[in-house]
Scaffold this active site. Structure first.
Site, mmCIF file in Angstrom:
data_model
loop_
_atom_site.group_PDB
_atom_site.id
_atom_site.type_symbol
_atom_site.label_atom_id
_atom_site.label_comp_id
_atom_site.label_asym_id
_atom_site.label_seq_id
_atom_site.Cartn_x
_atom_site.Cartn_y
_atom_site.Cartn_z
ATOM 1 N N LYS A 102 -16.298 62.052 -47.587
ATOM 2 C CA LYS A 102 -17.081 62.857 -46.647
ATOM 3 C C LYS A 102 -16.402 64.209 -46.522
ATOM 4 C CE LYS A 102 -20.713 62.549 -43.898
ATOM 5 N NZ LYS A 102 -21.937 61.755 -44.123
ATOM 6 N N ASP A 107 -25.684 66.904 -45.167
ATOM 7 C CA ASP A 107 -25.541 66.044 -43.991
ATOM 8 C C ASP A 107 -25.903 66.932 -42.796
ATOM 9 O OD1 ASP A 107 -24.488 63.252 -43.235
ATOM 10 O OD2 ASP A 107 -23.381 64.513 -41.852
#
Ligand code: NAD
Length: 423
Positions: free
Chosen positions: A104, A144
């Protein structure tokens, strides 16, 4: 975000490790991240001053394949948040049987406070800093919270410049013009919608739904759920939401949001009349009120930690579809379980995004394009398969769907880590 977020994920990991009898050596490997990168990204502001933003990339584990995970632009981003989300990605890719590890990234920034030129500089600066550790065979980022196809386009371009040749497979969630896939842009919302439909055995007609967050994920979930017959009665953005007891005309709302005259939901008084013409009686609600509306399904699709020990007792929905990552705290999770509310957990519910990213990556590597129908059918199959695996594990271990999802993911990771030899 604090280390409590990572601790919460690790607690669930430890509990599941016991449940499935995870090899002790594998536990040691999976409790830790393989690489944690933090960097300053300087940009020249429009007024000539310089600001340095903090960027992160955490590569948690790549036993199953190259790292995969989104990049978020949000003021709350820090090392703990990114680390926790990277772990969730490792569980998610394993659960969905994808040949990817978990990673991430993020930048601590409010993207709405930057001009387009500043945003582009920031996106390119992120790639300059992360370049040595990302790429189509190493680590493939995606959009995201707070990032979108345009940001992926700048990042893919910057990567290609540094690489010396066009490398579309380095990022997913790109614009269609750059090798992106239309269906990837809707895949998180679509995947969540088909999952819910399968969980409810197809019976979605008239099911009342409230969706928090009307960005990529929330707006597409609202669109597909209403196409499947559900009645989406509430939607919101960061500024607040609207509630229409008779149901919101979602396609028209999407059209309106794309238009020049679009207004944030908190500014709705100006547009309430227009919206009421389409959807009937409409009231303004806060994001907190939205969570407690009298609906059948609640869909948090914005940020983390919105369902807490404080409000979980007042949630009226019978099903929570977690399209945001980590929207429910551990305490709230226990309260919902005690009250018999089913939670389709983030690692399962929002996995349509990474499945869609996988399909985009495969097409970029093979340099061919699938039909959209084929993409969506495969995505639906993937989500239904994962649901079947999770329901089976819930029965085998007599546990809830979050713990069952972790169990399926860890069982697969166990075998892979042992086979590769604890790298
Ligand atoms: P986005 O930036 O496109 O949209 C976010 C939405 O949430 C916007 O409507 C924004 O106004 C709203 N929002 C922001 N702060 C809020 C707050 N404090 N309260 C209520 N609403 C708020 O982001 P997205 O890509 O739709 O991501 C949303 C969530 O889904 C995140 O948790 C993300 O990690 C998760 N997710 C996204 C993907 C993906 O493919 N984009 C995949 C899996 C999971």
């Amino acid at each position: 975000m604090s280390h409590q977020f990572v601790d919460q994920i690790l607690r669930l990991f430890d509990e599941t490790a016991e449940r499935v009898g995870l090899d002790l050596r594998v536990r040691e490997v999976l409790r830790n991240s393989k690489r944690i990168l933090e960097f300053g990204i300087p940009i020249v502001r429009d007024d000539g001053s310089v600001s340095v933003f903090h960027g992160y990339r955490v590569q948690h584990n790549d036993v199953l394949g190259p790292y995969k995970g989104g990049i978020r632009f949000s003021p709350s981003v820090d090392m703990y948040e990114v680390q926790g989300l990277a772990m969730l990605m490792t569980w998610k890719t394993s659960l969905l049987r994808l040949p990817f590890g978990g990673a991430k990234g993020g930048i601590a920034v409010d993207p709405s406070a930057l001009s387009e030129r500043e945003l582009e500089q920031l996106a390119r600066g992120y790639v300059d800093a992360a370049y040595p550790v990302i790429g189509p065979e190493k680590d493939i980022p995606a959009p995201d919270l707070g990032t979108n196809p345009q940001i992926m386009a700048w990042m893919m371009d910057q990567f290609s410049r540094l690489n010396g040749y066009a490398t579309p497979a380095a990022f997913t969630g790109k614009p269609v013009a750059l090798g992106g896939v239309k269906a990837r842009l809707v895949s998180t919302g679509y995947g969540g919608s088909v999952l819910l439909r399968a969980f409810m055995n197809g019976g979605m007609n008239g099911v009342r739904v409230a969706v928090q967050g009307f960005g990529n994920v929330g707006s597409n979930a609202a669109k597909y759920l209403s196409r499947f017959g559900a009645n989406v009665v509430a939607i919101s953005d960061a500024t607040g939401g609207i509630y229409a007891p008779d149901g919101i005309a979602i396609e028209e709302e999407l059209e309106y949001q794309r238009g020049e005259s679009r207004k944030n939901f908190s500014e709705s008084p100006a547009s309430l009349t227009e919206r009421s013409d389409r959807s009937g009686n409409i009231a303004i609600v806060t994001n907190e009120e939205l969570l407690e509306l009298d609906v059948d399904v609640l869909v948090p699709a914005a940020i983390e930690d919105v369902i807490t020990s404080e409000n979980a007792g007042r949630v009226k929905a019978k099903i929570v579809l977690e399209l945001a990552n980590a929207p429910t705290t551990a305490e709230a999770d226990a309260i919902l379980a005690n009250r018999g509310i089913a939670v389709l957990p983030d690692v399962l519910a929002n996995a349509g995004g990474v499945v869609g990213s996988y399909f985009e990556w495969v097409q970029n590597l093979e340099r061919l394009a699938w039909q959209e129908k084929q993409f969506l059918e495969r995505l639906e199959k993937g989500m239904e398969g994962a649901l079947a695996d999770v329901l089976d594990a819930a029965e085998r271990y007599d546990t809830d769907l979050r713990r069952a999802s972790y169990a399926v993911a860890l069982e697969r990771l166990n075998d892979a880590v042992i086979a590769r030899g604890f790298m």
